[in-house]
Design a protein around this motif. Structure first.
Motif, PDB file in Angstrom:
ATOM      1  N   TYR A 189     -19.561 -10.025 -46.373  1.00 43.03           N
ATOM      2  CA  TYR A 189     -20.220 -10.199 -47.675  1.00 43.03           C
ATOM      3  C   TYR A 189     -20.001 -11.632 -48.151  1.00 43.03           C
ATOM      4  O   TYR A 189     -18.875 -12.091 -48.267  1.00 43.03           O
ATOM      5  CB  TYR A 189     -19.634  -9.200 -48.673  1.00 43.03           C
ATOM      6  N   PRO A 216     -21.219 -13.897 -51.165  1.00 43.79           N
ATOM      7  CA  PRO A 216     -21.980 -14.104 -52.405  1.00 43.79           C
ATOM      8  C   PRO A 216     -22.337 -15.565 -52.646  1.00 43.79           C
ATOM      9  O   PRO A 216     -21.551 -16.468 -52.360  1.00 43.79           O
ATOM     10  CB  PRO A 216     -21.020 -13.586 -53.488  1.00 43.79           C
ATOM     11  N   THR A 220     -26.236 -13.855 -58.508  1.00 45.80           N
ATOM     12  CA  THR A 220     -25.130 -14.244 -57.641  1.00 45.80           C
ATOM     13  C   THR A 220     -24.701 -13.014 -56.854  1.00 45.80           C
ATOM     14  O   THR A 220     -24.096 -12.088 -57.398  1.00 45.80           O
ATOM     15  CB  THR A 220     -23.943 -14.792 -58.456  1.00 45.80           C
ATOM     16  N   THR A 221     -25.079 -12.983 -55.587  1.00 47.95           N
ATOM     17  CA  THR A 221     -24.767 -11.841 -54.729  1.00 47.95           C
ATOM     18  C   THR A 221     -24.968 -12.264 -53.278  1.00 47.95           C
ATOM     19  O   THR A 221     -25.160 -13.446 -53.008  1.00 47.95           O
ATOM     20  CB  THR A 221     -25.652 -10.622 -55.116  1.00 47.95           C
ATOM     21  N   ASP A 222     -24.924 -11.331 -52.351  1.00 43.05           N
ATOM     22  CA  ASP A 222     -25.093 -11.647 -50.934  1.00 43.05           C
ATOM     23  C   ASP A 222     -26.587 -11.755 -50.618  1.00 43.05           C
ATOM     24  O   ASP A 222     -27.308 -10.750 -50.650  1.00 43.05           O
ATOM     25  CB  ASP A 222     -24.438 -10.556 -50.069  1.00 43.05           C
ATOM     26  N   PHE A 251     -29.275  -8.644 -49.676  1.00 41.65           N
ATOM     27  CA  PHE A 251     -30.185  -8.410 -50.806  1.00 41.65           C
ATOM     28  C   PHE A 251     -31.631  -8.603 -50.370  1.00 41.65           C
ATOM     29  O   PHE A 251     -32.525  -7.848 -50.765  1.00 41.65           O
ATOM     30  CB  PHE A 251     -29.841  -9.351 -51.961  1.00 41.65           C
ATOM     31  N   ASN A 277     -24.175  -4.692 -53.129  1.00 42.58           N
ATOM     32  CA  ASN A 277     -24.513  -5.754 -54.080  1.00 42.58           C
ATOM     33  C   ASN A 277     -24.488  -5.288 -55.534  1.00 42.58           C
ATOM     34  O   ASN A 277     -25.071  -5.940 -56.407  1.00 42.58           O
ATOM     35  CB  ASN A 277     -25.898  -6.322 -53.735  1.00 42.58           C
ATOM     36  N   ASN A 278     -23.804  -4.163 -55.788  1.00 45.44           N
ATOM     37  CA  ASN A 278     -23.669  -3.642 -57.153  1.00 45.44           C
ATOM     38  C   ASN A 278     -25.033  -3.437 -57.811  1.00 45.44           C
ATOM     39  O   ASN A 278     -25.257  -3.782 -58.974  1.00 45.44           O
ATOM     40  CB  ASN A 278     -22.808  -4.580 -58.011  1.00 45.44           C
ATOM     41  N   CYS A 338     -30.515  -4.631 -60.790  1.00 46.16           N
ATOM     42  CA  CYS A 338     -29.433  -5.549 -60.443  1.00 46.16           C
ATOM     43  C   CYS A 338     -28.432  -5.597 -61.593  1.00 46.16           C
ATOM     44  O   CYS A 338     -28.730  -6.171 -62.647  1.00 46.16           O
ATOM     45  CB  CYS A 338     -29.973  -6.944 -60.159  1.00 46.16           C
ATOM     46  N   ASN A 366     -26.073  -7.323 -62.739  1.00 45.91           N
ATOM     47  CA  ASN A 366     -25.378  -8.600 -62.729  1.00 45.91           C
ATOM     48  C   ASN A 366     -24.524  -8.717 -63.981  1.00 45.91           C
ATOM     49  O   ASN A 366     -24.943  -8.320 -65.066  1.00 45.91           O
ATOM     50  CB  ASN A 366     -26.395  -9.751 -62.679  1.00 45.91           C
TER      51      ASN A 366
END
Length: 277
Positions: free
Chosen positions: A121, A123, A163-165, A169, A252-253, A272, A274
């Motif tokens: 992962y 980010p 802001t994530t992978d 994503f 990715n939450n 998302c 975020n």
């Protein structure tokens, strides 16, 4: 093995007269610690072997397959003015079959990475609209055009930074758009990015395709599950795409929800979550 604590006993003049020792047999504890260390080392070695195996499989399968697809296309281009209609169809079948195998291999390897915990992962901050959705829209435009489908991309918010992978994503929407086009025979596929009432970034992939029966929707994100089973099913696939989408959303939450009516189409919404709303 023993754990010992020894203390001196002194008289009124400060002279040591005795020692008091408290001792505990910790042989079992030491054996347990040794076993834990060995188990940890074994797990680390196993993870390394899994990573090396997946990397090797990826190389050993993808590389020759890419070579076969590239050379078959080269041969087709060289002889296209001299071959019959049947051979043209044959080249088309060769290309589509090779691409189907490549998709299947990618799905299996990607799912393996997630399930074995070897996916890295990573980010980073990026623009989901410009860096992912616009590129995917361009990639899938001709696939939609071949089926006489509209492929629309709508932007209803300017706040599209996440802001994530990025890779995983991106794969969420690669699979969702691919499915939407595959299961739609007429009408359109629409990708829409917007903000929800609670300020979360949301992305819809909506189609006018075959839809999903209500009784099957609870199985939708399970590996290898497909509404149509057996060799007589109308659409190809291995049932891993949406399962991987759900895994990548969890990674990715993000939350994914589906709204679908059989015969009318489906809408997949990725929310998302975020922290920077």
């Amino acid at each position: 093995w023993e754990l010992a604590s020894i203390s001196p006993i002194t008289d009124q003049n400060g002279k040591i007269t005795h020692f008091v020792a408290i001792k505990e047999d910790i042989t079992e504890r030491k054996l347990m610690e040794k076993n834990l260390v060995e188990a940890k080392q074994g797990a680390e070695k196993s993870d390394k072997l899994k990573s090396e195996f997946l990397a090797q499989m990826s190389h050993e399968i993808r590389t020759p397959l890419n070579t076969l697809l590239s050379y078959s296309q080269l041969i087709e281009e060289e002889v296209e003015n001299y071959i019959s209609k049947d051979l043209r169809v044959g080249f088309h079948i060769l290309k589509s079959s090779g691409q189907r195998i490549m998709r299947t291999i990618n799905l299996i390897l990607n799912m393996s990475e997630i399930q074995t915990g070897t996916y890295e992962y990573n980010p980073k901050t990026f623009d989901v609209y410009n860096d992912i959705l616009k590129k995917l829209h361009s990639e899938f435009f001709f696939s939609a055009q071949k089926k006489n489908l509209e492929l629309n991309l709508l932007k209803e918010t300017e706040e599209t930074i996440l802001t994530t992978d990025e890779y995983s994503f991106s794969q969420i929407f690669n699979n969702l758009i691919d499915n939407a086009i595959k299961y739609t025979d007429k009408g359109k596929v629409e990708i829409k990015v917007y903000k929800s009432a609670d300020k979360n970034l949301c992305i819809d992939v909506k189609d006018t395709g075959v839809g999903i029966a209500a009784e099957f929707q609870h199985n939708l994100f399970k590996p290898f599950s497909q509404e149509e089973q057996g060799y007589t099913r109308k659409y190809d696939g291995n049932g891993l795409g949406l399962a991987l989408v759900k895994k990548y959303c969890d990674l990715n939450n993000a939350e994914i929800i589906v709204s679908s009516t059989k015969g009318k189409g489906s809408t997949f919404t990725v929310i998302c979550k975020n922290e920077n709303k």
